[in-house]
Write a protein that holds these residues in place. Structure first.
Motif, PDB file in Angstrom:
ATOM      1  N   ALA A 183     -31.245  43.652  46.479  1.00 25.31           N
ATOM      2  CA  ALA A 183     -32.196  43.630  47.358  1.00 25.31           C
ATOM      3  C   ALA A 183     -33.360  44.466  46.876  1.00 25.31           C
ATOM      4  N   LEU A 184     -34.584  43.880  46.988  1.00 22.22           N
ATOM      5  CA  LEU A 184     -36.031  44.158  46.123  1.00 22.22           C
ATOM      6  C   LEU A 184     -37.069  44.527  47.254  1.00 22.22           C
ATOM      7  N   ALA A 185     -37.507  45.811  47.276  1.00 26.32           N
ATOM      8  CA  ALA A 185     -38.745  45.976  48.069  1.00 26.32           C
ATOM      9  C   ALA A 185     -39.751  45.288  47.777  1.00 26.32           C
ATOM     10  N   ARG A 186     -40.801  45.214  48.747  1.00 25.86           N
ATOM     11  CA  ARG A 186     -41.977  44.484  48.623  1.00 25.86           C
ATOM     12  C   ARG A 186     -42.961  44.838  49.741  1.00 25.86           C
ATOM     13  N   TRP A 187     -44.282  44.989  49.208  1.00 25.45           N
ATOM     14  CA  TRP A 187     -45.229  45.725  49.898  1.00 25.45           C
ATOM     15  C   TRP A 187     -46.465  44.840  49.893  1.00 25.45           C
ATOM     16  N   HIS A 188     -46.915  44.233  51.015  1.00 23.55           N
ATOM     17  CA  HIS A 188     -48.045  43.481  51.159  1.00 23.55           C
ATOM     18  C   HIS A 188     -49.161  44.198  51.899  1.00 23.55           C
ATOM     19  N   HIS A 189     -50.186  44.906  51.447  1.00 27.53           N
ATOM     20  CA  HIS A 189     -51.135  45.422  52.123  1.00 27.53           C
ATOM     21  C   HIS A 189     -52.247  44.693  52.721  1.00 27.53           C
ATOM     22  N   PRO A 190     -52.649  44.965  53.879  1.00 31.86           N
ATOM     23  CA  PRO A 190     -53.758  44.132  54.371  1.00 31.86           C
ATOM     24  C   PRO A 190     -54.943  44.144  53.836  1.00 31.86           C
ATOM     25  N   LYS A 191     -55.237  45.156  53.108  1.00 31.86           N
ATOM     26  CA  LYS A 191     -56.438  45.444  52.425  1.00 31.86           C
ATOM     27  C   LYS A 191     -56.309  45.158  50.818  1.00 31.86           C
ATOM     28  N   TYR A 192     -55.113  45.841  50.445  1.00 25.09           N
ATOM     29  CA  TYR A 192     -55.139  45.711  48.741  1.00 25.09           C
ATOM     30  C   TYR A 192     -54.201  44.702  48.266  1.00 25.09           C
ATOM     31  N   GLY A 193     -53.516  43.753  49.312  1.00 20.54           N
ATOM     32  CA  GLY A 193     -52.976  42.706  48.885  1.00 20.54           C
ATOM     33  C   GLY A 193     -51.201  43.068  48.354  1.00 20.54           C
ATOM     34  N   GLN A 194     -50.759  42.496  47.323  1.00 16.93           N
ATOM     35  CA  GLN A 194     -49.415  42.904  47.025  1.00 16.93           C
ATOM     36  C   GLN A 194     -49.362  43.714  46.162  1.00 16.93           C
ATOM     37  N   ILE A 195     -48.730  45.239  46.370  1.00 18.32           N
ATOM     38  CA  ILE A 195     -48.732  46.316  45.851  1.00 18.32           C
ATOM     39  C   ILE A 195     -47.415  45.979  44.698  1.00 18.32           C
ATOM     40  N   SER A 196     -47.426  46.343  43.525  1.00 16.51           N
ATOM     41  CA  SER A 196     -46.481  46.284  42.652  1.00 16.51           C
ATOM     42  C   SER A 196     -45.213  47.522  43.101  1.00 16.51           C
ATOM     43  N   PRO A 197     -43.810  47.246  43.179  1.00 19.61           N
ATOM     44  CA  PRO A 197     -42.820  48.307  43.187  1.00 19.61           C
ATOM     45  C   PRO A 197     -43.242  49.499  42.164  1.00 19.61           C
ATOM     46  N   ALA A 198     -43.497  48.739  40.954  1.00 22.23           N
ATOM     47  CA  ALA A 198     -43.634  49.864  39.771  1.00 22.23           C
ATOM     48  C   ALA A 198     -44.717  50.944  40.097  1.00 22.23           C
ATOM     49  N   ARG A 199     -45.545  50.738  40.848  1.00 17.77           N
ATOM     50  CA  ARG A 199     -46.537  51.744  41.487  1.00 17.77           C
ATOM     51  C   ARG A 199     -46.193  52.519  42.490  1.00 17.77           C
ATOM     52  N   PHE A 200     -45.626  51.695  43.658  1.00 20.18           N
ATOM     53  CA  PHE A 200     -45.477  52.323  44.678  1.00 20.18           C
ATOM     54  C   PHE A 200     -43.952  53.254  44.961  1.00 20.18           C
ATOM     55  N   ILE A 201     -42.980  52.832  44.089  1.00 14.19           N
ATOM     56  CA  ILE A 201     -41.710  53.424  44.391  1.00 14.19           C
ATOM     57  C   ILE A 201     -41.740  54.831  43.700  1.00 14.19           C
ATOM     58  N   PRO A 202     -42.460  55.023  42.413  1.00 15.42           N
ATOM     59  CA  PRO A 202     -42.570  56.177  41.827  1.00 15.42           C
ATOM     60  C   PRO A 202     -43.092  57.238  42.763  1.00 15.42           C
TER      61      PRO A 202
END
Length: 739
Positions: free
Chosen positions: A514-533
């Motif tokens: 299982a891998l987390a994904r974040w699609h922001h309505p303004k910034y688009g796809q945000i990498s897990p390498a950025r938001f997980i830390p």
């Protein structure tokens, strides 16, 4: 100094200090041994009681099935329950008998056509309108009995009746349920297989059953519950069905002989410590009086106020004062000023592994090496912990900070000898450049800290010079934190995808990560390498981890037999309630613990925290698998694999990407696989992108492959289709015993 005062000081230093140290060490040793013994004794008592509970519960299940044999293997039962139904005979000889003699709470007889023909509840025959509900509740175990093929026996012998028993929830109550076909005992009333009437016996795990266990096996306040009380004074044993689902818990008051011993010996220990404390107080007072007479006391105090006691370097107060004076002093107007903030990498591991004394020795040695590199023309200060500050002033030209930083990093990168052990650390350096008379001290320190943060975030053991965009990047980090908090409150941004896990031999998909994904309505796809830390640093990782785990378990509940892997952070594992949260999610979603695999990193093992270790062992006891992620990139050690319960190690993609005939990564990977298999640990390779890599990993004996060669992360619907593909059918996996 007067001779009399010197004599008193020498006496205090040579006699009183060793006595004080001896008392403190003795007190600490006694307390540590007492608490360790108490915890060890209590733990052994808990293990013995848990083993007894497991045996008793299993014996109760076997006994219910044995009870049925006394009436189900009987010619009269075949005649009166099947050939022609005799209600009075069945009620008296089967229903009432099982209640009065064996204590069964409920009995149900199912006819050959699957319809209920009789039921007993609490010693009385059930009304006809209740038969259907009672039969429906036990239908799963009846179907299991019907599915059993008759055993082959010699001519003239009577085959044993088909039978099954299990733990089930009936009407929301935990129960032991056993079913058995009613067959002849003489061999004269033969029936075709599958046409027998089925008798079902039910023993509810209720208050009466718990009181019986308490009475017979001396459990204190034992009871069966559907939800843990989470009382630390209570011991808990989970009761699972044959399919691995949670049915109930048996709780009882823990037997704590160690705590009882501590309470009995506590007053004597307290009295001893009081006496020791009084003695220590008297000795300290005498030492203080002697030291206060020293003529250089004032100068020593002033020095200590301005310098770090451990290294002898200026401390943060002195450094801040000197920095402010340099920036505001007209003599340095227009001079080139460089501020370097240095922080050690991996210092905590050295401190925790070799002890605080070794950590102190390391700090002193680092200070000496920095001084040897920069000389006495630059100010060096220890700012606290493992952080140092360096201030360089160039009045005739810019300071070569790149060369200085490189030499400092190289010097600190050399091994340190501490307590006869070799220790290795690194250094990250943040640099900010300014001109004298045009900079503000606090702003300069802030920018140096930002550069230091970038140095660590960029891989550590490096130097970074501050640039304005770094401040913008830091602000972006704060923005992402706020947006992530909002995303966790919503249900339309965060999602979970699943990357298949492929068996190396058969190339079948046996599970998914299982891998987390974040699609922001303004910034688009945000990498897990950025938001997980960022989630790790801001305390949001527990909410994010709970979200991913719940989605993974929802998928796992629909695909029994498939491994569903979920990454967990050190923050989650250090939470005392984390194991309860996982079990609650498993129970709510219906996923089997056997199918869940929790992936941890080596940093968790380095922490060696009691709560983390206890959580890992609790998971293994319940059947959850543990995988060690990114193996080979950190402080991989055989001692960790021997000390902690690990089922699988995952070879990092940095090794896999370099796999080629003759490359050193092949030898390293072979060593890892051989070590793991020798310890009965399976191996997964991450980042497999080519058939060549897959072929080499197959030759090396790797068990499972994962990477874009097979598939990237896919949505739950797609992974469900992959699981359902007949080409990916898997056999039931063997469960490795818990360590």
């Amino acid at each position: 100094m007067q001779p009399k005062t010197l004599e008193r000081w020498q006496f205090s230093a040579s006699v009183l200090l060793p006595v004080i140290l001896a008392l403190v060490i003795t007190a600490a040793a006694v307390l540590g041994f007492v608490f360790w013994s108490t915890a060890n004794i209590d733990q052994r008592a808990l293990e013995r009681q848990s083993s007894m509970v497991a045996q008793v519960i299993e014996a109760r299940r076997a006994q219910v099935q044995h009870d049925l044999e006394s009436v189900a293997i009987w010619d009269d039962a075949v005649v009166n329950a099947k050939l022609y139904f005799n209600f009075d005979w069945v009620d008296s000889n089967l229903g009432a008998w099982m209640y009065e003699f064996f204590g069964h709470n409920r009995s149900v007889i199912i006819g050959a056509d699957g319809t209920p023909i009789y039921a007993m509840e609490g010693g009385a025959a059930a009304a006809s309108e209740d038969l259907a509900d009672m039969a429906a509740s036990v239908r799963p175990i009846v179907e299991r009995v019907r599915a059993i093929r008759p055993a082959e026996v010699a001519a003239g012998e009577v085959p044993p009746p088909a039978a099954a028993s299990d733990f089930m929830l009936l009407d929301g109550r935990p129960a032991i349920v056993s079913a058995m076909a009613i067959v002849t005992d003489s061999g004269e009333l033969m029936q075709s297989p599958g046409s027998e009437a089925i008798m079902v016996g039910v023993l509810f795990l209720d208050e009466a059953a718990a009181e019986r266990l308490n009475r017979e096996y001396l459990f204190e306040a034992g009871r069966f519950v559907l939800t843990e009380s989470r009382d630390p004074a209570r011991a808990v044993y989970p009761i699972l069905s044959s399919t691995g689902r949670f049915i109930a818990f048996f709780e009882w008051d823990r037997d704590r002989p160690g705590l009882l011993m501590l309470r009995q010996t506590g007053p004597a220990l307290v009295a001893a410590f009081i006496v020791a404390a009084i003695l220590v107080f008297l000795l300290l007072r005498q030492l203080r009086r002697s030291s206060s007479e020293l003529e250089n006391g004032r100068r020593l105090a002033e020095h200590q106020a301005a310098h770090d006691k451990l290294t002898g370097l200026p401390n943060r107060v002195s450094f801040d004062t000197h920095l402010a004076d340099t920036l505001t002093n007209g003599k340095f107007a227009g001079a080139h000023i460089a501020l370097l903030m240095l922080d050690l990498d991996r210092f905590k591991q050295v401190n925790d592994t070799l002890g605080h004394q070794a950590g102190d020795d390391l700090i002193r040695a680092v200070g000496d090496r920095i001084r040897a590199v920069v000389g006495h023309d630059m100010m060096i200060a220890r700012l606290g912990g493992d952080e140092f500050g360096i201030l360089a002033v160039g009045q005739h030209g810019p300071v070569d900070v790149v060369s200085i930083s490189t030499r400092i990093i190289d010097s600190i990168g050399q091994s340190f000898t501490l307590n006869h052990f070799k220790a290795h650390v690194g250094a990250s350096i943040g640099i900010v450049l300014a001109e004298g008379g045009s900079a503000e001290p606090r702003e300069l320190v802030r920018k140096a800290d930002i550069a230091l943060y970038e140095a660590k975030a960029g891989g550590r053991n490096r130097a970074v010079v501050y640039e304005e965009h770094m401040n913008e990047l830091l602000q972006l980090q704060h923005t992402i934190e706020g947006e992530l908090r909002e995303a966790l409150r919503r249900d339309d941004q965060l999602s979970v995808v699943f990357q298949p896990l492929v068996d190396q031999h058969s190339r079948k998909v046996i599970g998914a990560e299982a891998l987390a994904r974040w699609h922001h309505p303004k910034y688009g796809q945000i990498s897990p390498a950025r938001f997980i830390p960022i989630a790790e640093n801001t305390g949001l990782i527990e909410a994010l981890g709970d979200f991913v785990l719940r989605r993974a378990c929802e998928l796992g509940a629909t695909a029994p037999g498939r491994t569903i892997a979920v990454n967990i952070s050190p923050t989650q594992l250090r939470n005392p309630r984390f194991s309860h949260q996982v079990f609650d999610i498993l129970r709510e979603t219906g996923m089997r613990p056997l199918d869940l695999e929790l992936e941890i990193t080596e940093s968790i093992l380095l922490d060696d925290e009691h709560i983390s270790s206890q959580n890992l062992r609790t998971f293994r006891t319940a059947g959850v698998h543990i995988a060690l992620d990114d193996f080979g990139t950190g402080y991989s050690s055989l001692s960790y694999l021997k000390r902690y319960p690990v089922d699988r190690i995952k070879i990092d993609r940095s090794f896999v990407s370099q796999l080629a005939e003759g490359h050193v990564s092949v030898a390293i990977t072979q060593a890892i696989v051989t070590l793991a298999h020798a310890m009965d640990i399976e191996v997964t390779a991450e980042g497999v992108e080519t058939e060549g890599q897959a072929a080499i990993l197959g030759k090396l004996g790797c068990n499972t492959l994962q990477g874009f060669l097979f598939s990237g992360g896919v949505v739950p619907g797609r992974i469900a289709e992959i699981f359902a593909d007949p080409a990916n059918a898997v056999t039931r996996r063997r469960r490795k015993s818990a360590a």
